[in-house]
Scaffold this motif. Structure first.
Motif, PDB file in Angstrom:
ATOM      1  N   HIS A  23       0.854  -1.196   0.000  1.00 36.39           N
ATOM      2  CA  HIS A  23       0.000   0.000   0.000  1.00 36.39           C
ATOM      3  C   HIS A  23       0.882   1.235   0.000  1.00 36.39           C
ATOM      4  CE1 HIS A  23      -2.369  -3.203   1.877  1.00 36.39           C
ATOM      5  NE2 HIS A  23      -3.357  -2.678   1.191  1.00 36.39           N
ATOM      6  N   CYS A  57      -5.789  -8.703  -7.424  1.00 37.83           N
ATOM      7  CA  CYS A  57      -4.628  -8.570  -6.550  1.00 37.83           C
ATOM      8  C   CYS A  57      -5.104  -8.210  -5.146  1.00 37.83           C
ATOM      9  CB  CYS A  57      -3.603  -7.602  -7.118  1.00 37.83           C
ATOM     10  SG  CYS A  57      -2.884  -8.228  -8.653  1.00 37.83           S
ATOM     11  N   PHE A  58      -5.757  -9.186  -4.568  1.00 36.49           N
ATOM     12  CA  PHE A  58      -6.443  -9.066  -3.274  1.00 36.49           C
ATOM     13  C   PHE A  58      -5.484  -8.718  -2.142  1.00 36.49           C
ATOM     14  CE2 PHE A  58      -8.177 -10.949   0.602  1.00 36.49           C
ATOM     15  CZ  PHE A  58      -9.493 -10.513   0.576  1.00 36.49           C
ATOM     16  N   GLY A  59      -4.248  -9.202  -2.235  1.00 34.10           N
ATOM     17  CA  GLY A  59      -3.220  -8.848  -1.263  1.00 34.10           C
ATOM     18  C   GLY A  59      -3.603  -9.226   0.153  1.00 34.10           C
ATOM     19  N   ILE A  60      -3.520  -8.250   1.056  1.00 33.38           N
ATOM     20  CA  ILE A  60      -3.868  -8.506   2.456  1.00 33.38           C
ATOM     21  C   ILE A  60      -5.285  -7.990   2.754  1.00 33.38           C
ATOM     22  CG2 ILE A  60      -1.529  -8.729   3.347  1.00 33.38           C
ATOM     23  CD1 ILE A  60      -1.595  -5.771   4.105  1.00 33.38           C
ATOM     24  N   GLY A  61      -6.043  -7.764   1.685  1.00 29.23           N
ATOM     25  CA  GLY A  61      -7.486  -7.569   1.827  1.00 29.23           C
ATOM     26  C   GLY A  61      -7.955  -6.231   2.368  1.00 29.23           C
ATOM     27  N   TYR A  62      -7.093  -5.225   2.373  1.00 28.23           N
ATOM     28  CA  TYR A  62      -7.540  -3.925   2.908  1.00 28.23           C
ATOM     29  C   TYR A  62      -8.639  -3.299   2.044  1.00 28.23           C
ATOM     30  CZ  TYR A  62      -3.789  -3.369   6.443  1.00 28.23           C
ATOM     31  OH  TYR A  62      -2.955  -3.501   7.534  1.00 28.23           O
ATOM     32  N   ASN A  63      -8.458  -3.371   0.722  1.00 26.90           N
ATOM     33  CA  ASN A  63      -9.455  -2.719  -0.142  1.00 26.90           C
ATOM     34  C   ASN A  63     -10.827  -3.357   0.059  1.00 26.90           C
ATOM     35  OD1 ASN A  63      -7.367  -1.179  -1.119  1.00 26.90           O
ATOM     36  ND2 ASN A  63      -7.163  -2.281  -3.058  1.00 26.90           N
ATOM     37  N   GLU A  86      -5.647 -13.637  -6.388  1.00 25.26           N
ATOM     38  CA  GLU A  86      -4.376 -13.413  -5.685  1.00 25.26           C
ATOM     39  C   GLU A  86      -3.448 -14.601  -5.914  1.00 25.26           C
ATOM     40  OE1 GLU A  86      -2.780 -10.896  -3.868  1.00 25.26           O
ATOM     41  OE2 GLU A  86      -1.238 -12.432  -3.901  1.00 25.26           O
ATOM     42  N   ILE A  87      -2.177 -14.299  -6.162  1.00 26.74           N
ATOM     43  CA  ILE A  87      -1.238 -15.383  -6.466  1.00 26.74           C
ATOM     44  C   ILE A  87      -0.617 -15.997  -5.210  1.00 26.74           C
ATOM     45  CG2 ILE A  87       0.926 -14.043  -6.724  1.00 26.74           C
ATOM     46  CD1 ILE A  87       1.275 -15.645  -9.426  1.00 26.74           C
ATOM     47  N   ASP A 129      -2.296 -17.241 -10.745  1.00 21.25           N
ATOM     48  CA  ASP A 129      -1.942 -16.091 -11.566  1.00 21.25           C
ATOM     49  C   ASP A 129      -3.223 -15.484 -12.162  1.00 21.25           C
ATOM     50  OD1 ASP A 129      -1.056 -14.292 -13.443  1.00 21.25           O
ATOM     51  OD2 ASP A 129       0.304 -15.685 -14.460  1.00 21.25           O
ATOM     52  N   ALA A 130      -3.512 -14.253 -11.760  1.00 20.26           N
ATOM     53  CA  ALA A 130      -4.767 -13.626 -12.195  1.00 20.26           C
ATOM     54  C   ALA A 130      -4.874 -13.533 -13.708  1.00 20.26           C
ATOM     55  CB  ALA A 130      -4.876 -12.233 -11.574  1.00 20.26           C
ATOM     56  N   ASP A 147      -5.266  -3.614  -8.413  1.00 24.33           N
ATOM     57  CA  ASP A 147      -4.191  -3.173  -7.524  1.00 24.33           C
ATOM     58  C   ASP A 147      -2.945  -4.060  -7.571  1.00 24.33           C
ATOM     59  OD1 ASP A 147      -2.999  -1.618  -5.570  1.00 24.33           O
ATOM     60  OD2 ASP A 147      -4.126  -2.484  -3.897  1.00 24.33           O
ATOM     61  N   GLN A 154       6.037  -4.744 -12.293  1.00 26.50           N
ATOM     62  CA  GLN A 154       5.259  -5.889 -12.786  1.00 26.50           C
ATOM     63  C   GLN A 154       4.508  -5.512 -14.059  1.00 26.50           C
ATOM     64  OE1 GLN A 154       2.545  -7.580  -9.784  1.00 26.50           O
ATOM     65  NE2 GLN A 154       3.155  -9.562 -10.586  1.00 26.50           N
TER      66      GLN A 154
HETATM   67  C1  LIG Z   1      -0.178  -3.901  -4.231  1.00 24.70           C
HETATM   68  S1  LIG Z   1      -0.467  -5.497  -3.607  1.00 24.70           S
HETATM   69  C2  LIG Z   1      -2.232  -5.516  -3.407  1.00 24.70           C
HETATM   70  C3  LIG Z   1      -2.762  -4.949  -2.099  1.00 24.70           C
HETATM   71  C4  LIG Z   1      -4.198  -5.301  -1.874  1.00 24.70           C
HETATM   72  N1  LIG Z   1      -5.059  -4.812  -2.901  1.00 24.70           N
HETATM   73  C5  LIG Z   1      -4.724  -4.934  -0.494  1.00 24.70           C
HETATM   74  O1  LIG Z   1      -5.689  -4.165  -0.386  1.00 24.70           O
HETATM   75  O2  LIG Z   1      -4.179  -5.451   0.482  1.00 24.70           O
HETATM   76  C6  LIG Z   1      -0.273  -6.486  -5.055  1.00 24.70           C
HETATM   77  C7  LIG Z   1      -0.716  -7.915  -4.920  1.00 24.70           C
HETATM   78  O3  LIG Z   1      -0.660  -8.537  -6.204  1.00 24.70           O
HETATM   79  C8  LIG Z   1      -0.355  -9.897  -6.024  1.00 24.70           C
HETATM   80  N2  LIG Z   1       0.069 -10.467  -7.311  1.00 24.70           N
HETATM   81  C9  LIG Z   1       1.272 -10.312  -7.931  1.00 24.70           C
HETATM   82  N3  LIG Z   1       1.269 -10.969  -9.110  1.00 24.70           N
HETATM   83  C10 LIG Z   1       0.053 -11.543  -9.237  1.00 24.70           C
HETATM   84  C11 LIG Z   1      -0.546 -12.352 -10.239  1.00 24.70           C
HETATM   85  N4  LIG Z   1       0.107 -12.696 -11.362  1.00 24.70           N
HETATM   86  N5  LIG Z   1      -1.818 -12.772 -10.022  1.00 24.70           N
HETATM   87  C12 LIG Z   1      -2.482 -12.434  -8.899  1.00 24.70           C
HETATM   88  N6  LIG Z   1      -1.970 -11.665  -7.920  1.00 24.70           N
HETATM   89  C13 LIG Z   1      -0.713 -11.216  -8.088  1.00 24.70           C
HETATM   90  C14 LIG Z   1       0.714  -9.854  -4.966  1.00 24.70           C
HETATM   91  O4  LIG Z   1       0.884 -11.116  -4.345  1.00 24.70           O
HETATM   92  C15 LIG Z   1       0.165  -8.777  -4.024  1.00 24.70           C
HETATM   93  O5  LIG Z   1      -0.607  -9.358  -3.024  1.00 24.70           O
END
Ligand SMILES: C[S@@+](CC[C@H](N)C(=O)[O-])C[C@H]1O[C@@H](n2cnc3c(N)ncnc32)[C@H](O)[C@@H]1O
Length: 215
Positions: A23, A57-63, A86-87, A129-130, A147, A154
């Protein structure tokens, strides 16, 4: 993973592979609210009683957590469906050490095995992989949070085909929000059928991007 405190007092992580934060360092919670939740106007949509969110790109789910909080505040009876792509399936373990301000974070954490459901909320996470998993998504969504890590780190996540694949899952009248305002990202969004405009500039001089699909 290294945890860091951001400018609004909330915590996020630094990704060891991309050496990039999950973030904005100016404020992780603030970014979720100001760049994703507010400009997509989901509180207005909540009044209709049903919202479907694609969280790329769900990440740690804040959004997603910020969105659930805002929707339930606007309409406690709103039915919410979230699909996260999310990967990294280790992130849910890392999330155990986070206690953001979002009340709904407890539900997000419960989607650890890929699914959580209660009366009016369902959260499904597709790990992988999204760029590939998006092709199997059969539904359409009202709102997309887009996100990935930055276009510099990337670039493959901002390519035309992936953005078109994501765009094809957004309903007419739907909206996508992303922090990037890079010209090629906006061109790809337009090629995917969106109109683009500046979103809020939170934590940096450049604006984010709000992309809408007209009816
Ligand atoms: C900027 S962070 C996202 C933060 C998230 N939106 C949140 O609110 O916590 C980017 C995310 O993209 C994921 N990511 C990277 N490459 C990816 C892919 N090919 N497919 C899916 N997710 C991917 C990463 O693991 C990371 O969690």
């Amino acid at each position: 993973m290294e945890k860091i405190k951001t400018g609004d007092g909330s915590y996020t992580f630094i990704n060891p592979k991309y050496k990039e934060v999950y973030h904005s360092v100016s404020g992780a919670e603030e970014e979720a609210i100001k760049k994703y939740v507010e400009p997509t106007e989901i509180t207005k949509l909540a009044k209709k009683g049903h919202i479907k969110i694609l969280d790329v790109c769900f990440g740690i789910g804040y959004n997603s957590a910020a969105a659930i909080d805002a929707i339930l505040k606007s309409n406690p009876k709103c039915k919410i469906e979230i699909l996260g792509l999310e990967i990294d399936n280790n992130l849910f373990d890392a999330m155990d050490e986070l206690t953001p301000v979002f009340k709904s974070y407890k539900y997000v954490k419960k989607a650890k095995n890929g699914f959580f459901e209660n009366n009016n909320l369902s959260i499904k996470i597709v790990f992988g992989d999204a760029k590939k998993t998006i092709k199997d998504v059969k539904e359409e969504f009202d709102v997309c949070f887009f996100d990935p890590f930055s276009p510099r780190k990337q670039p493959e996540m901002w390519e035309e085909q992936f953005i078109k694949d994501v765009g094809s899952k957004i309903k007419k009248g739907g909206v996508l929000s992303t922090y990037s305002c890079a010209t090629h990202v906006r061109i790809n969004l337009v090629r995917a059928g969106f109109k683009v405009k500046d979103g809020p500039s939170i934590g940096r001089r450049a604006p984010s991007t709000i992309a809408t699909k007209d009816f």
